[in-house]
Design an enzyme around this catalytic site. Sequence first.
Site, PDB file in Angstrom:
ATOM      1  CG  HIS A 152      -2.031  -0.827   1.114  1.00  0.00           C
ATOM      2  ND1 HIS A 152      -3.300  -0.785   0.952  1.00  0.00           N
ATOM      3  CD2 HIS A 152      -1.985  -2.242   1.324  1.00  0.00           C
ATOM      4  CE1 HIS A 152      -4.067  -1.932   0.854  1.00  0.00           C
ATOM      5  NE2 HIS A 152      -3.020  -2.751   1.056  1.00  0.00           N
ATOM      6  CG  ASP A 352       0.862   8.973   0.008  1.00  0.00           C
ATOM      7  OD1 ASP A 352       0.719   7.789   0.550  1.00  0.00           O
ATOM      8  OD2 ASP A 352       0.374  10.077   0.726  1.00  0.00           O
TER       9      ASP A 352
END
Length: 453
Positions: A152, A352
Amino acid sequence: MSRLVVVSNRLPLGDNPSGGLVVALEEALSGGGVWVGNSGTPVDAVEERLTPHPGAAFDRLSFDVTHEEHENYYAGFANSVLWPLCHGRVDLMRMRPDYPSAYRRVNRRIARLIAGIVEPEDRIWVHDYHHLPLAYELRQLGVSNPVAFFLHIPFPGPMAFQALPNSAETARWIAAFDLFGLQSMRDVSACLEAFRTVPEASILLNGRMALRGEEVRVASYPIGIDVEEFARTAAAAPPRDTEGRATVIGVDRLDYSKGLPQRFRAFGTLLDRRPDLHGKVELLQIAPPTREEVEAYREIREELERMTGAINGAHADLDWTPIRYIHRPVPRDRLAGLYRAAYVGLVTPLADGMNLVAKEYMAAQDPKDPGVLILSKFAGAAEQMPEALIVNPHDGEDMVQAMVTALWMPLGERRERHGAIMKGMRARDVHWWRRAILADLERVAQGDAPKAA
């Protein structure tokens, strides 16, 4: 009949488990699936068993970790080594001798527990950086079921990957999976390049890598949200009185990867240069605490508190506070309403994997009068959302100019950008993400080549 066995660090508990991953996986798990995860509370001594938690539409089984393991496996190797490594902060890595051994030991125990419940036709889907060794440990136990992994967070570049003291071992862990899913094409490239640095590793065609007889396919599966559900939640939220001011909103866990000091500094520069905006614009920053036992997180909290005080002290008026800084969680339904009322969404991480705040902000907007998304080029979401105002968060001038552009953007352009972004979000929502990964895992199980994601 095959079941889906999901493994993650966090097990969704309660009578009505919620969260983005639950929304994504519940349909695939209903009717016999199993979710295995951490009980959430460290114990003095672990028992070699999985504890059932009834009350969901799928089976939930938890494993325990000791206080020492929590310190060395979770706070240690996972969050003081892998997390900074993957987010481009090798300088913040804190390696201690007990960290890697605890990380291996916990994953070895989880593998034993899963081997005790897995059935021959089951498919296994492992989530995130806490469990990189899991497929390798399952293979050591003779478990041959198809195993997928999804990271993730970002995958580190090849130079950063080599900073791992056990980089060759980590490559063997990755190679033990059948499918290794990443958020963005940039992450796929980084993973392939990292493998080129590993002796004995081979890069094959179509995103496949081989090491010591194991072969894994690496592919991008950008995670989404339940777009329509979040849009409904935002539309139903009570309207927020912005007192006629344009709200610039940021919502991030308090983490050094989110670029919050750079964001505050750029907003302060905007106020320095544009006195005409005084009293007319505010930055609402929601930053819930996270991993406060790690020193780097305490440091960034203190830095943000100092910056908030300095900027507000320099610019605030009796009836206007430029930065509203909230260091606690906000309920999801209220958050959706705050997104909808905000004129600008400021999503500017330094690194991110995806960043679902960007997608939630856009889904929450009123299509007739949408806000503008300012998005970091270092968020995985930037690959999917080129219609946002893409910025370099390290460049203060770029950030300031983007805020000015957003605040004065005409309605027609705002609608056009919002419509294009929403079209892409609907096409690749969280349900597409689940179906794409599981379909490719099934192709692997049947001996077929997965489709390109």
